[in-house]
Scaffold this active site. Structure first.
Site, short mmCIF file in Angstrom:
data_model
loop_
_atom_site.label_atom_id
_atom_site.label_comp_id
_atom_site.label_asym_id
_atom_site.label_seq_id
_atom_site.Cartn_x
_atom_site.Cartn_y
_atom_site.Cartn_z
N ASP A 232 -35.30 12.71 -77.66
CA ASP A 232 -35.20 11.26 -77.58
C ASP A 232 -35.34 10.59 -78.95
OD1 ASP A 232 -35.47 8.83 -75.67
OD2 ASP A 232 -37.17 8.57 -77.03
N GLU A 302 -30.71 12.66 -79.69
CA GLU A 302 -30.24 11.30 -79.46
C GLU A 302 -30.51 10.44 -80.69
OE1 GLU A 302 -30.98 7.50 -76.56
OE2 GLU A 302 -32.54 8.31 -77.86
C1 NOJ Z 1 -33.97 6.37 -75.67
C2 NOJ Z 1 -34.07 6.50 -74.19
O1 NOJ Z 1 -32.85 6.96 -73.68
C3 NOJ Z 1 -34.45 5.15 -73.66
O2 NOJ Z 1 -34.35 5.08 -72.27
C4 NOJ Z 1 -35.84 4.81 -74.15
O3 NOJ Z 1 -36.14 3.49 -73.78
C5 NOJ Z 1 -35.94 4.94 -75.67
N1 NOJ Z 1 -35.28 6.08 -76.21
C6 NOJ Z 1 -37.37 5.01 -76.11
O4 NOJ Z 1 -37.93 6.24 -75.75
#
Ligand code: NOJ
Length: 568
Positions: A232, A302
């Protein structure tokens, strides 16, 4: 295992949002949200009826749920409302038994403010430097000010507050201020930094103890059998710890940029390569550890950053780690523009890297709502035959749309992502579409009534349903050697509204043609080593006997049709 042989190279990866997927019937009383056992029950569906190779589980950890579970209060446990560690082990067992790999969401940048580390850090009871603390500056009026101008990603609430008339002091030509990344803590008498919600303090990755603890958490789940991680918000772990102000983004315009967060450029608060690259490298070493040499492990990172930053991250450990390919989300739905991104993407990927394609996730308007239901099917076929990991967000196989959610039932503090997170629809005739047995008002998010007739039960036997389309497409993907192993070859046609590509090995070819318009298109394809083709799959009509065509004299594509052809 080398990544050349990795089974991730052409894996269909299904993203499960655990709270909205399925509540197992055995759980009494029912709670109105999904469960780990509920996921295990549906593995046969995912494998046999959709045809997926792996699942990615969005966070299932203990969490106060201030950000849909991305605020984790214990990195080494399962949320008690979702199940237990034993349930998780059983899920891994069932998944592996069916030949399905499992990727866990791993959240390195922050924890919940309820995590023991933060609770101790704020009391200076150990863990002092595990988060990013600062006393701030005192200005000429003796007032304490935040350490710098860094803005929280979750700055939309300010925009919404302004829309509700709650910021009357702003002149009409003034931008809505972003939310600061700094929050004052009365207990420690210092500010702490949070890139997202204030209940999600950022960990201090410049502290080697933090890095060790996070790698230890990765090992914990690898030892519980997971096959990798979706990492993430990885770009946020790399910060310039001198904390300089960010520069103003002069290209920002409140009409086009929704989020006040985008008023600042990001060179220091995130995406800071000097720190970020080595932290990614360290995480990758965990997967490469000798201990795991017989496993086929991967992580997908991500990061919503520019193409050159993505290219650099992809070059850190291509054998085990690659970034999500979100580039096409920002390009309009036109054949020529999408083609530029796809061609560039595959040309920049290193040979040992595993690429990916994405049509949606829990942070984005569902593809059926974004592009329309016809183009959602087109986009699915276009993606499924491309090389790499093809991500499918739960419900895409049913062509589910975003739901309209009454204000009083919203869950997402950021303000906009509940519509794509509503429950899966299993059976039209069962209460709550077969998702859970509680009264509808007790569901954690409401079922989208408008999609009730799109259930798995109603689509499974309809040959033209979206579920059947996914099933047939993935069956073909598994069967065709050119899709399993072939390279990506971009193709030219005489029609700018049609995107054409092929997958090729020395012996096999598959061509995918995609009509990006809602009109019939006629297209000639030139650079193939065959002339007479057989159509084997159409996004409009799931049949195998679609007939023979001469691709030099031309093929007619129906409106919004994606067509898969092979040499006859
Ligand atoms: C990316 C995640 O996909 C999202 O849902 C989240 O709010 C943020 N990162 C923070 O962790």
């Amino acid at each position: 295992m080398t990544s050349q042989k990795s089974s991730w190279r052409q894996a269909a990866v299904y993203q499960i949002y655990p709270w909205s997927f399925n509540e197992d019937e055995g759980r009494q009383p029912q709670k109105g949200h999904g469960s780990i056992k509920g996921i295990a029950e549906k593995i046969p569906y995912l494998r046999e009826e959709v045809g997926i190779d792996a699942i990615w589980l969005s966070p299932f950890y203990p969490s106060p749920m201030k950000d849909g579970g991305y605020d984790i209060s214990d990195l080494k446990d399962v949320h008690p409302d979702l199940g237990t560690i034993d349930d998780f082990d059983e899920l891994v067992r069932v998944a592996h038994h069916h030949g399905v790999k499992l990727m866990a969401d791993f959240v390195p940048n922050h924890t919940s403010d309820q995590h023991e580390w933060f609770q101790k850090s704020r009391k200076r009871d150990g863990y002092e430097d595990w988060y990013i603390w600062h006393p701030g500056h005192v200005d000429e009026n003796g007032e304490r000010q935040v350490p710098n101008n860094w803005a929280s990603v979750f700055s939309m609430p300010n925009r919404q507050a302004r829309d509700r008339g709650e910021m009357p002091w702003l002149h009409h030509d003034e931008w809505t201020p972003p939310v600061s990344q700094w929050e004052w803590d009365d207990e420690r008498q210092e500010y702490y930094l949070h890139s997202f919600a204030k209940e999600q303090p950022d960990l201090n990755w410049s502290n080697p103890f933090v890095r060790e603890a996070m790698k230890d958490a990765m090992r914990f789940w690898l030892d519980h059998g997971v096959d990798g991680f979706r990492v993430d918000a990885v770009n946020h772990i790399g910060k310039n710890m001198k904390l300089p102000n960010e520069e103003v983004n002069t290209a920002y315009n409140e009409q086009w940029n929704e989020n006040p967060y985008d008023q600042l450029l990001r060179y220091n608060s995130a995406d800071y390569p000097e720190a970020l690259h080595s932290y990614i490298w360290e995480m990758a070493q965990v997967l490469k550890d000798e201990k795991y040499e017989d496993r086929d492990l991967r992580m997908v990172l991500e990061a919503y950053v520019g193409e050159s930053e993505l290219r650099d991250m992809d070059a850190i450990a291509p054998g085990v780690a690659s970034t999500f390919n979100f580039g096409r989300f920002y390009i309009d739905w036109s054949a020529s523009h999408q083609k530029i991104q796809i061609d560039y993407y595959y040309s920049r990927l290193q040979k040992t890297a595993v690429g990916n394609q994405v049509n949606g996730n829990h942070d984005k308007t569902r593809v059926a709502t974004r592009l329309g239901e016809d183009f959602a099917r087109t986009a699915a076929i276009m993606n499924l035959f491309l090389p790499g990991m093809r991500f499918i967000y739960n419900g895409e196989e049913l062509n589910l749309r975003d739901a309209k959610i009454p204000y009083e039932r919203l869950q997402d503090p950021y303000g906009g992502r509940d519509p794509e997170r509503t429950p899966m629809i299993w059976d039209t005739d069962m209460p709550n579409g077969g998702f859970s047995n509680v009264a509808p008002e007790d569901l954690w998010l409401p079922v989208n009534e408008e999609d009730l007739d799109r259930s798995v039960a109603s689509q499974r036997a309809q040959p033209k349903s979206t579920l059947s389309l996914f099933r047939e497409a993935l069956k073909l993907c598994h069967k065709l050697d050119a899709v399993q192993r072939g390279s990506y070859v971009s193709m030219h046609t005489d029609n700018d509204n049609v995107l054409a590509y092929s997958r090729r090995t020395d012996d096999d070819t598959v061509v995918v043609l995609t009509n990006f318009t809602r009109e019939t298109q006629h297209v000639k394809v030139f650079d193939t080593d065959f002339v007479i083709a057989e159509s084997i799959l159409s996004s409009n009509n799931v049949r195998e006997d679609l007939g023979r065509v001469d691709i030099r004299s031309g093929i007619t594509l129906e409106p919004a049709e994606a067509l898969v052809i092979i040499p006859a």
